[in-house]
Write a protein that holds these residues in place. Structure first.
Motif, mmCIF file in Angstrom:
data_model
loop_
_atom_site.group_PDB
_atom_site.id
_atom_site.type_symbol
_atom_site.label_atom_id
_atom_site.label_comp_id
_atom_site.label_asym_id
_atom_site.label_seq_id
_atom_site.Cartn_x
_atom_site.Cartn_y
_atom_site.Cartn_z
ATOM 1 N N GLU A 63 8.306 -1.825 -29.143
ATOM 2 C CA GLU A 63 8.076 -1.919 -27.704
ATOM 3 C C GLU A 63 6.646 -2.331 -27.403
ATOM 4 O OE1 GLU A 63 8.606 1.854 -25.835
ATOM 5 O OE2 GLU A 63 7.268 2.926 -27.211
ATOM 6 N N LYS A 64 6.485 -3.086 -26.322
ATOM 7 C CA LYS A 64 5.161 -3.459 -25.835
ATOM 8 C C LYS A 64 4.696 -2.389 -24.857
ATOM 9 C CE LYS A 64 5.930 -8.426 -26.372
ATOM 10 N NZ LYS A 64 5.962 -9.751 -25.689
ATOM 11 N N ILE A 65 3.448 -1.974 -24.982
ATOM 12 C CA ILE A 65 2.932 -0.895 -24.151
ATOM 13 C C ILE A 65 1.549 -1.260 -23.620
ATOM 14 C CG2 ILE A 65 4.223 0.905 -25.376
ATOM 15 C CD1 ILE A 65 1.667 1.620 -26.869
ATOM 16 N N LEU A 66 1.179 -0.666 -22.498
ATOM 17 C CA LEU A 66 -0.190 -0.677 -21.996
ATOM 18 C C LEU A 66 -0.763 0.704 -22.285
ATOM 19 C CD1 LEU A 66 0.093 -2.516 -18.541
ATOM 20 C CD2 LEU A 66 -0.861 -3.412 -20.686
ATOM 21 N N VAL A 67 -1.742 0.775 -23.148
ATOM 22 C CA VAL A 67 -2.215 2.079 -23.612
ATOM 23 C C VAL A 67 -3.093 2.737 -22.562
ATOM 24 C CG1 VAL A 67 -2.064 1.403 -26.024
ATOM 25 C CG2 VAL A 67 -4.217 1.086 -24.806
ATOM 26 N N GLU A 68 -3.032 4.049 -22.513
ATOM 27 C CA GLU A 68 -3.854 4.830 -21.604
ATOM 28 C C GLU A 68 -3.986 6.234 -22.166
ATOM 29 O OE1 GLU A 68 -1.862 4.814 -17.880
ATOM 30 O OE2 GLU A 68 -0.095 5.880 -18.602
ATOM 31 N N GLU A 103 4.544 5.685 -36.770
ATOM 32 C CA GLU A 103 4.280 4.826 -35.622
ATOM 33 C C GLU A 103 3.193 3.839 -36.018
ATOM 34 O OE1 GLU A 103 4.601 7.183 -31.585
ATOM 35 O OE2 GLU A 103 3.593 8.419 -33.082
ATOM 36 N N VAL A 104 3.489 2.560 -35.900
ATOM 37 C CA VAL A 104 2.518 1.503 -36.203
ATOM 38 C C VAL A 104 2.145 0.821 -34.899
ATOM 39 C CG1 VAL A 104 2.096 -0.643 -37.462
ATOM 40 C CG2 VAL A 104 3.498 1.153 -38.505
ATOM 41 N N PHE A 105 0.845 0.748 -34.625
ATOM 42 C CA PHE A 105 0.348 0.105 -33.404
ATOM 43 C C PHE A 105 -0.416 -1.161 -33.794
ATOM 44 C CE2 PHE A 105 0.721 4.612 -32.486
ATOM 45 C CZ PHE A 105 1.265 4.651 -31.202
ATOM 46 N N LEU A 106 -0.071 -2.270 -33.138
ATOM 47 C CA LEU A 106 -0.754 -3.533 -33.359
ATOM 48 C C LEU A 106 -1.180 -4.110 -32.009
ATOM 49 C CD1 LEU A 106 1.632 -5.303 -35.932
ATOM 50 C CD2 LEU A 106 -0.431 -3.983 -36.431
ATOM 51 N N PRO A 107 -2.339 -4.772 -31.942
ATOM 52 C CA PRO A 107 -2.687 -5.482 -30.714
ATOM 53 C C PRO A 107 -1.579 -6.464 -30.335
ATOM 54 C CG PRO A 107 -4.589 -5.356 -32.166
ATOM 55 C CD PRO A 107 -3.416 -4.855 -32.953
ATOM 56 N N ALA A 108 -1.383 -6.681 -29.035
ATOM 57 C CA ALA A 108 -0.273 -7.505 -28.560
ATOM 58 C C ALA A 108 -0.299 -8.909 -29.135
ATOM 59 C CB ALA A 108 -0.290 -7.564 -27.031
ATOM 60 N N PRO A 117 -2.894 -4.231 -23.706
ATOM 61 C CA PRO A 117 -1.545 -4.346 -24.284
ATOM 62 C C PRO A 117 -1.537 -4.211 -25.802
ATOM 63 C CG PRO A 117 -2.366 -6.511 -23.670
ATOM 64 C CD PRO A 117 -3.399 -5.522 -23.189
ATOM 65 N N TRP A 118 -0.641 -3.394 -26.304
ATOM 66 C CA TRP A 118 -0.402 -3.214 -27.731
ATOM 67 C C TRP A 118 1.105 -3.273 -27.963
ATOM 68 C CZ3 TRP A 118 -3.830 -1.428 -31.850
ATOM 69 C CH2 TRP A 118 -5.182 -1.390 -31.470
ATOM 70 N N VAL A 119 1.477 -3.341 -29.235
ATOM 71 C CA VAL A 119 2.881 -3.239 -29.624
ATOM 72 C C VAL A 119 3.036 -1.994 -30.495
ATOM 73 C CG1 VAL A 119 4.855 -4.370 -30.698
ATOM 74 C CG2 VAL A 119 3.076 -5.746 -29.603
ATOM 75 N N ARG A 120 4.045 -1.185 -30.189
ATOM 76 C CA ARG A 120 4.300 0.051 -30.925
ATOM 77 C C ARG A 120 5.608 -0.088 -31.684
ATOM 78 N NH1 ARG A 120 7.264 4.699 -28.942
ATOM 79 N NH2 ARG A 120 6.788 6.591 -30.143
ATOM 80 N N VAL A 121 5.550 0.177 -32.985
ATOM 81 C CA VAL A 121 6.731 0.127 -33.839
ATOM 82 C C VAL A 121 7.003 1.538 -34.344
ATOM 83 C CG1 VAL A 121 7.794 -0.858 -35.912
ATOM 84 C CG2 VAL A 121 6.184 -2.224 -34.549
#
Length: 247
Positions: free
Chosen positions: A109-114, A149-154, A128-132
């Motif tokens: 999923e694409k997310i806006l982190v906060e 959980e793997v987070f990558l820049p969008a 924006p990041w992508v969460r796997v």
């Protein structure tokens, strides 16, 4: 950002040959030759000499041997204790861990982190990041080794979408595809307990002790190119680190 380059191709046939060799070699090292548990060093004099290192690494993952600088590989147990043993001293060994296990991707999923997520990723809010979300398993095992959980820049969405389809570490694909270089990995380890989500994913009771390993993969400027959060249930994972005196 540098122009994208085509990632190095993976050739399953070439990878499977050494794997078959070390799977034949591992039982030889495990049961034969030069001794028993509690201090005897496994022999390297089997016919399949080239994949011995991979076989020894697999035995280390099972907790049967310990590999110590200056003293080689030492047998520590006669049979596996059921946990995955992870000994890391270099970035390359993270890659070996990734290639010796498999990921079952549950969601991308694409997310806006906060808030706390932005703090975890060391990112500005509303970035924006992508969460796997995935479960990691050992080959042939149904019980999950960990919830990841793997987070990558969008900007790396294409890599995020392909996680689980390549048998190498995510950072290696980022380097290959985008011409990047991971300069360092900052790792933190903390203890917590399973909430309802973790308990469901890992098939444990709510409140079960959990070991959380967080890794930030940074470039030379300190920018996070990948952040991985892995949650392990008690009794399934052991992390080993050797500290040496300098000077």
């Amino acid at each position: 950002m540098k122009a994208a380059v085509r990632p190095a191709s993976v050739r399953p046939s070439a990878a499977e040959g050494p794997r078959r060799s070390w799977t034949r070699c591992a039982p030889t090292l495990r049961t034969g030759g030069s001794g028993s548990a509690n201090g005897c060093r496994p022999s390297r004099s089997c016919a399949c000499a080239s994949p011995v290192r991979e076989a020894l690494r697999r035995l280390q993952d099972l907790g049967l041997i310990a590999r110590r600088q200056g003293s080689g590989s030492v047998v520590t147990a006669a049979r596996p204790d059921g946990r995955f043993h992870n000994t890391l001293s270099s970035l390359a060994e993270i890659g070996q861990y990734a290639s010796s296990t498999r990921l079952e991707v549950l969601a991308v999923e694409k997310i806006l982190v906060e808030g706390r997520t932005a703090e975890l990723l060391r990112s500005q809010p509303d970035t924006p990041w992508v969460r796997v979300v995935a479960l990691r398993r050992q080959p042939g095992e149904r019980t999950p080794l960990c919830y990841t959980e793997v987070f990558l820049p969008a900007a790396f969405d294409d890599v995020a979408q392909a996680i689980g389809t390549f048998p190498v570490a995510v950072y290696a694909v980022l380097e290959s595809r985008y011409g990047l270089r991971i300069a360092e990995v900052v790792q933190s380890i903390e203890a917590t307990s399973a909430d309802a989500n973790l308990a469901s994913r890992l098939s444990v009771e709510v409140g079960t002790p959990i070991l959380v390993v967080i890794r930030h993969y940074l470039d030379a400027e300190g920018n996070a190119l990948e952040v991985a959060v892995s949650s392990h249930a008690a009794g399934r994972y052991r992390y080993e680190m050797t500290l040496q005196r300098s000077g």
